[in-house]
Design an enzyme around this catalytic site. Structure first.
Site, PDB file in Angstrom:
ATOM      1  N   CYS A 171       8.699  43.150  42.932  1.00 14.67           N
ATOM      2  CA  CYS A 171       8.648  43.255  44.384  1.00 14.67           C
ATOM      3  C   CYS A 171       7.348  42.612  44.857  1.00 14.67           C
ATOM      4  O   CYS A 171       6.255  43.078  44.506  1.00 14.67           O
ATOM      5  CB  CYS A 171       8.683  44.733  44.765  1.00 14.67           C
ATOM      6  N   ASN A 172       7.476  41.550  45.616  1.00 15.74           N
ATOM      7  CA  ASN A 172       6.286  40.852  46.130  1.00 15.74           C
ATOM      8  C   ASN A 172       5.522  41.738  47.105  1.00 15.74           C
ATOM      9  O   ASN A 172       4.297  41.690  47.185  1.00 15.74           O
ATOM     10  CB  ASN A 172       6.702  39.579  46.872  1.00 15.74           C
ATOM     11  N   THR A 173       6.271  42.550  47.869  1.00 15.37           N
ATOM     12  CA  THR A 173       5.651  43.386  48.893  1.00 15.37           C
ATOM     13  C   THR A 173       4.769  44.455  48.242  1.00 15.37           C
ATOM     14  O   THR A 173       3.615  44.646  48.631  1.00 15.37           O
ATOM     15  CB  THR A 173       6.752  44.047  49.752  1.00 15.37           C
ATOM     16  N   TYR A 201      10.335  48.312  52.012  1.00 14.07           N
ATOM     17  CA  TYR A 201       8.877  48.416  51.940  1.00 14.07           C
ATOM     18  C   TYR A 201       8.207  47.472  52.939  1.00 14.07           C
ATOM     19  O   TYR A 201       7.113  47.739  53.416  1.00 14.07           O
ATOM     20  CB  TYR A 201       8.384  48.025  50.544  1.00 14.07           C
ATOM     21  N   GLY A 202       8.875  46.368  53.203  1.00 19.07           N
ATOM     22  CA  GLY A 202       8.273  45.307  54.022  1.00 19.07           C
ATOM     23  C   GLY A 202       7.948  45.719  55.446  1.00 19.07           C
ATOM     24  O   GLY A 202       7.280  44.993  56.174  1.00 19.07           O
ATOM     25  N   ASP A 244      11.559  48.003  42.038  1.00 16.89           N
ATOM     26  CA  ASP A 244      11.551  47.341  43.339  1.00 16.89           C
ATOM     27  C   ASP A 244      11.840  48.418  44.380  1.00 16.89           C
ATOM     28  O   ASP A 244      12.251  49.529  44.048  1.00 16.89           O
ATOM     29  CB  ASP A 244      12.650  46.255  43.372  1.00 16.89           C
ATOM     30  N   SER A 245      11.671  48.053  45.655  1.00 23.04           N
ATOM     31  CA  SER A 245      12.050  48.982  46.713  1.00 23.04           C
ATOM     32  C   SER A 245      13.557  49.229  46.703  1.00 23.04           C
ATOM     33  O   SER A 245      14.021  50.241  47.207  1.00 23.04           O
ATOM     34  CB  SER A 245      11.673  48.371  48.063  1.00 23.04           C
ATOM     35  N   CYS A 279      10.373  37.030  48.244  1.00 22.66           N
ATOM     36  CA  CYS A 279      10.876  38.405  48.255  1.00 22.66           C
ATOM     37  C   CYS A 279      12.072  38.415  47.323  1.00 22.66           C
ATOM     38  O   CYS A 279      12.952  37.547  47.446  1.00 22.66           O
ATOM     39  CB  CYS A 279      11.310  38.800  49.667  1.00 22.66           C
ATOM     40  N   HIS A 291      14.604  40.224  47.170  1.00 26.31           N
ATOM     41  CA  HIS A 291      15.899  40.398  47.853  1.00 26.31           C
ATOM     42  C   HIS A 291      16.482  39.066  48.329  1.00 26.31           C
ATOM     43  O   HIS A 291      17.670  38.978  48.617  1.00 26.31           O
ATOM     44  CB  HIS A 291      15.744  41.292  49.085  1.00 26.31           C
TER      45      HIS A 291
HETATM   46  N1  DGL Z   1      12.107  43.062  47.294  1.00 22.00           N
HETATM   47  C1  DGL Z   1      10.861  43.221  47.905  1.00 22.00           C
HETATM   48  C2  DGL Z   1       9.959  42.000  47.781  1.00 22.00           C
HETATM   49  O1  DGL Z   1      10.065  41.261  46.835  1.00 22.00           O
HETATM   50  C3  DGL Z   1      10.693  43.937  49.210  1.00 22.00           C
HETATM   51  C4  DGL Z   1      11.796  44.224  50.120  1.00 22.00           C
HETATM   52  C5  DGL Z   1      11.477  45.360  51.092  1.00 22.00           C
HETATM   53  O2  DGL Z   1      11.644  46.496  50.666  1.00 22.00           O
HETATM   54  O3  DGL Z   1      11.065  45.086  52.223  1.00 22.00           O
HETATM   55  O4  DGL Z   1       9.103  41.787  48.590  1.00 22.00           O
END
Ligand code: DGL
Length: 261
Positions: free
Chosen positions: A70-72, A39-40, A7-8, A182, A184
């Protein structure tokens, strides 16, 4: 069996948290890209570069599968990651389909919360075209939650004020489900509970992603057995320090609490 999860940052720990429960004898290599989180708020090209580097790192660690927790990252990952890599690569997308199917008999709308890259990305809009023909889904980007989670800033006042502000334009009583798009965002379940009416169900993609991982690896759930596997943690390519390992433990405890509310 050795599984790479990345993940990020610390969001993917919510996937690992569940993974060790259902695959207690597997070894895990967890990679948080702490040098580049969030990452977002990055460009697609930047994120694709990070993914390439992380996948190469995990392959060197001889993993049998990779979970993009990580969805992003998944939303900008191209097909090449799945087809050109020798081990299964399992991505994550907001669990809109799951929410729509699971609560199809319940009246009400579905709200998806995620990072700006996921919310405005083509992948989510393509998914909605397929699973939301009646336009029953609304989308909100909540980038600040990623930053709050990363700095362990779990102060109720700041989080509640942010959620209330970000959701001001939405009639919360209209919703039946909140999709946590997300990883997080899993840390904030106690706060969503305070903001949304009681009937709103929270849906995340963790279980579905792990189900797919196990299907690809042809292994069965072994929930309830004692943990015999090991987990190694890396922050952007280096092993974590003892202090960082303690921090990870605190996040895991927070996830235990968030699951039990
Ligand atoms: N945890 C990440 C997700 O599922 C991204 C969070 C980020 O780095 O912006 O999208």
């Amino acid at each position: 069996m050795r599984i790479g999860i990345f993940d990020s940052g610390i969001g993917g720990l919510s996937v690992l948290h569940r993974a060790v429960q259902i695959m207690p004898d597997a070894d895990f290599v967890y990679y948080a890209d702490e040098a580049h989180v969030p990452y977002g708020e990055k460009t697609k090209e930047q994120i694709q570069g990070y993914i390439t580097e992380i996948i190469a790192f995990l392959l060197e660690k001889q993993v049998d599968a990779i979970v993009i927790a990580c969805n992003t990252a998944t939303s900008v990952a191209t097909k090449k990651y799945r087809s050109s890599i020798a081990v299964p690569v399992i991505g994550m997308e907001p669990a809109v389909k799951q929410a729509a199917e699971q609560y199809s008999a319940v009246p009400g709308r579905i709200l998806v919360v995620a990072t700006p890259v996921t919310i405005f990305g083509n992948k989510l809009h393509d998914l909605l075209e397929r699973v939301d023909p009646e336009d029953n889904v609304d989308l909100v980007a909540l980038p600040k939650l990623v930053r709050i989670a990363e700095r362990e800033g779990f102060e109720e006042e700041e989080i509640m004020a942010y959620l209330e502000e970000a959701l001001r334009g939405y009639r919360l009583e209209d919703y039946k489900a909140l999709v946590l798009g997300c990883t997080h965002f899993n840390y904030f379940k106690p706060y969503y509970k305070k903001v949304f009416p009681d009937r709103v169900k929270f849906v995340d993609g963790n279980e579905g992603t792990l189900r797919q991982l196990m299907r690809r690896l042809k292994v069965q759930k072994k929930e309830g057995l004692e943990r015999t596997g090991k987990t190694e943690y890396y922050f952007s390519g280096r092993p974590v320090t003892a202090e960082e390992e303690k921090k990870i433990k605190r996040y895991m405890l927070r996830l235990d609490q968030a699951e039990s509310v």
